[in-house]
Structures are given as structure tokens and as C-alpha cells.
Design an enzyme around this catalytic site. Structure first.
Site, PDB file in Angstrom:
ATOM      1  N   ASP A  33     -65.085 -95.903  -9.417  1.00  0.00           N
ATOM      2  CA  ASP A  33     -65.844 -96.431 -10.551  1.00  0.00           C
ATOM      3  C   ASP A  33     -67.350 -96.322 -10.313  1.00  0.00           C
ATOM      4  O   ASP A  33     -67.891 -96.954  -9.402  1.00  0.00           O
ATOM      5  CB  ASP A  33     -65.469 -97.895 -10.793  1.00  0.00           C
ATOM      6  CG  ASP A  33     -63.988 -98.047 -11.119  1.00  0.00           C
ATOM      7  OD1 ASP A  33     -63.578 -97.581 -12.190  1.00  0.00           O
ATOM      8  OD2 ASP A  33     -63.255 -98.622 -10.298  1.00  0.00           O
ATOM      9  N   THR A  65     -60.969 -97.029  -3.877  1.00  0.00           N
ATOM     10  CA  THR A  65     -61.408 -97.832  -5.014  1.00  0.00           C
ATOM     11  C   THR A  65     -60.829 -99.234  -4.962  1.00  0.00           C
ATOM     12  O   THR A  65     -59.726 -99.444  -4.460  1.00  0.00           O
ATOM     13  CB  THR A  65     -60.989 -97.151  -6.342  1.00  0.00           C
ATOM     14  OG1 THR A  65     -61.358 -97.982  -7.435  1.00  0.00           O
ATOM     15  CG2 THR A  65     -59.488 -96.890  -6.391  1.00  0.00           C
ATOM     16  N   ASP A 111     -65.756 -93.192  -3.560  1.00  0.00           N
ATOM     17  CA  ASP A 111     -65.526 -94.334  -4.441  1.00  0.00           C
ATOM     18  C   ASP A 111     -65.181 -93.773  -5.820  1.00  0.00           C
ATOM     19  O   ASP A 111     -65.473 -92.606  -6.125  1.00  0.00           O
ATOM     20  CB  ASP A 111     -66.797 -95.188  -4.494  1.00  0.00           C
ATOM     21  CG  ASP A 111     -66.729 -96.271  -5.545  1.00  0.00           C
ATOM     22  OD1 ASP A 111     -65.802 -97.090  -5.477  1.00  0.00           O
ATOM     23  OD2 ASP A 111     -67.589 -96.273  -6.445  1.00  0.00           O
ATOM     24  N   LYS A 161     -63.668-104.602  -0.719  1.00  0.00           N
ATOM     25  CA  LYS A 161     -65.088-104.393  -0.460  1.00  0.00           C
ATOM     26  C   LYS A 161     -65.844-105.693  -0.755  1.00  0.00           C
ATOM     27  O   LYS A 161     -65.506-106.373  -1.722  1.00  0.00           O
ATOM     28  CB  LYS A 161     -65.624-103.264  -1.348  1.00  0.00           C
ATOM     29  CG  LYS A 161     -64.937-101.918  -1.146  1.00  0.00           C
ATOM     30  CD  LYS A 161     -65.445-100.867  -2.146  1.00  0.00           C
ATOM     31  CE  LYS A 161     -64.692 -99.562  -2.023  1.00  0.00           C
ATOM     32  NZ  LYS A 161     -65.157 -98.540  -2.993  1.00  0.00           N
ATOM     33  N   ASP A 218     -71.713 -95.889  -5.075  1.00  0.00           N
ATOM     34  CA  ASP A 218     -72.752 -96.147  -6.079  1.00  0.00           C
ATOM     35  C   ASP A 218     -73.172 -97.607  -6.111  1.00  0.00           C
ATOM     36  O   ASP A 218     -73.950 -97.997  -6.980  1.00  0.00           O
ATOM     37  CB  ASP A 218     -72.236 -95.758  -7.474  1.00  0.00           C
ATOM     38  CG  ASP A 218     -71.240 -96.775  -8.018  1.00  0.00           C
ATOM     39  OD1 ASP A 218     -71.475 -97.302  -9.116  1.00  0.00           O
ATOM     40  OD2 ASP A 218     -70.238 -97.055  -7.337  1.00  0.00           O
TER      41      ASP A 218
END
Length: 219
Positions: A12, A111, A10, A143, A168
């Protein structure tokens, strides 16, 4: 023993911390329209498809503009921050990417940010490379749907169930897990629940290729 076929990062909050830039842009937008917005609102958006975030912002701020117009303001503001201040690399992330490259393990950046922002981050990357890049515009369902991770695995010619995804956020972890990936969870701004196909680490600085291979062997 199961072989590690690819590592899917990922961006960000995982590769680099752009969340402060997103938060600043969101608060600036709210101030311009004298609209309500809180840090908790911003945290709700972590890991989300930008299109979903745009819709949330319009509803929460009661804006007279469309979600697309919101994103047309926010995304360039974040890109400008990355270009002027550089990317805030998360501990161990760039180093782990370079280790994957050296070991011949394919990698992808997955992303929900748009290609222009991903390009700005990649231009700032001090080491390492990605063999494939999947951005928010390239999938119909962002996502937590599995589409982005399935596409990344396909681009790399990998079986998604033999890939380790590094995330994250709970939203991102759910996406990767739905695609069949093992999930290395590195919580930063938000909590990530546990799960049978998830392993939590405090920092990527404690991870090596052997760490990822051992995790893949557990599937």
C-alpha cells in the site's frame, strides 16, 4: 562487495496507491456513525498493522463496535475499489519488480493488509511476480515490529541484512530497518525520516537493478 540477496516490496503506497480507497472507506464509516474523522487521522494509519489501525479508529470515532468489526467493513470496501477501478500502480514499481524477476533476484511482498486485499492487488498485477507474500495475518507483531520482514527474508532463504526493503512510510521503514534490511524510502503520502541504512528516492522510476545492487554494496 556485498551481494543483493532479495528485494522486499511494501504494497500500500509503494507498489500501488490504495490510500485513497482506505481514506474513502474510513470517511464513509465515520459518516455512518456521525463520528469525527480527518485526513490527518487517515495519514496516521499509513503503514500500520491493520489491527492497530482498527483500535485507533474505534477510539477516535468513539464507535460502539469492535476493531475487528471495523476492519470487517473497511477491508471489503477497499477490495471492492481495487476490483472495480483497478490498482493505481506507483511510478516504476511494477517495472522494477519485473526487472528483479528478469535478473533472478528473489522478491517478496510484505504488507500489513490482509491476504484477500493482497490477492486482489496481485490479480491486477500487469507484469512481474513475487516469490513470497507476507500479509498482516501471518505475523503476531505487525509493522513497526521487524517480524514481517524477518519472515519474508526467511521464506526467500535470504539474510535480511542483504535485503533491500522498499517502503513509503516511516512505520514500514522502521520495521524493515529493525529486521536489519537496507531501506529504499519512496515517500508518497507521509514523510520518512532519514537514517544511516536508508536511501531516499523520489520515484522507483529512477531505480534499476544496478541501483539496488549498489545500495546493497554500501552496507
Amino acid at each position: 562487495m556485498s551481494e543483493l540477496q532479495a528485494v522486499l516490496f511494501d504494497m500500500d503506497g509503494t507498489l500501488c496507491d490504495t490510500e485513497p480507497a482506505w481514506m474513502a472507506a474510513e470517511f464513509a464509516l465515520a459518516a455512518r456513525y456521525d463520528a469525527p474523522w480527518t485526513r490527518e487521522d487517515g495519514l496516521r494509519l499509513v503503514g500500520n498493522d491493520l489491527r492497530d489501525s482498527g483500535r485507533y479508529i474505534v477510539a477516535r470515532m468513539r464507535l460502539p463496535i469492535s476493531p475487528e468489526e471495523v476492519l470487517a467493513e473497511l477491508v471489503p470496501a477497499v477490495i471492492a475499489t481495487v476490483r472495480s477501478e483497478g490498482a493505481r500502480w506507483r511510478p516504476g514499481a511494477v517495472e522494477l519488480l519485473a526487472k528483479c524477476n528478469s535478473a533472478g533476484v528473489p522478491t517478496a511482498l510484505v504488507t500489513m493488509s490482509y491476504a484477500d486485499l493482497a490477492e486482489a492487488v496481485l490479480k491486477a498485477l500487469p507484469a512481474g511476480r513475487f516469490d513470497a507474500v507476507v500479509t498482516g495475518e501471518t505475523v503476531s507483531n505487525g509493522k513497526p515490529a521487524p517480524d514481517a520482514y524477518l519472515l519474508a527474508a526467511d521464506l526467500l532463504g535470504a539474510d535480511s541484512t542483504a535485503c533491500v526493503a522498499i517502503e513509503d512510510s516511516a512505520t514500514g521503514a522502521a520495521s524493515a530497518e529493525a529486521a536489519g534490511c537496507l531501506v529504499l524510502a519512496v515517500p508518497h503520502h507521509v514523510h520518512i525520516p532519514g537514517g544511516p541504512r536508508r536511501r531516499h528516492v523520489a520515484s522507483l522510476a529512477e531505480c534499476t537493478i544496478e541501483t539496488l545492487r549498489a545500495f546493497a554494496a554500501m552496507r
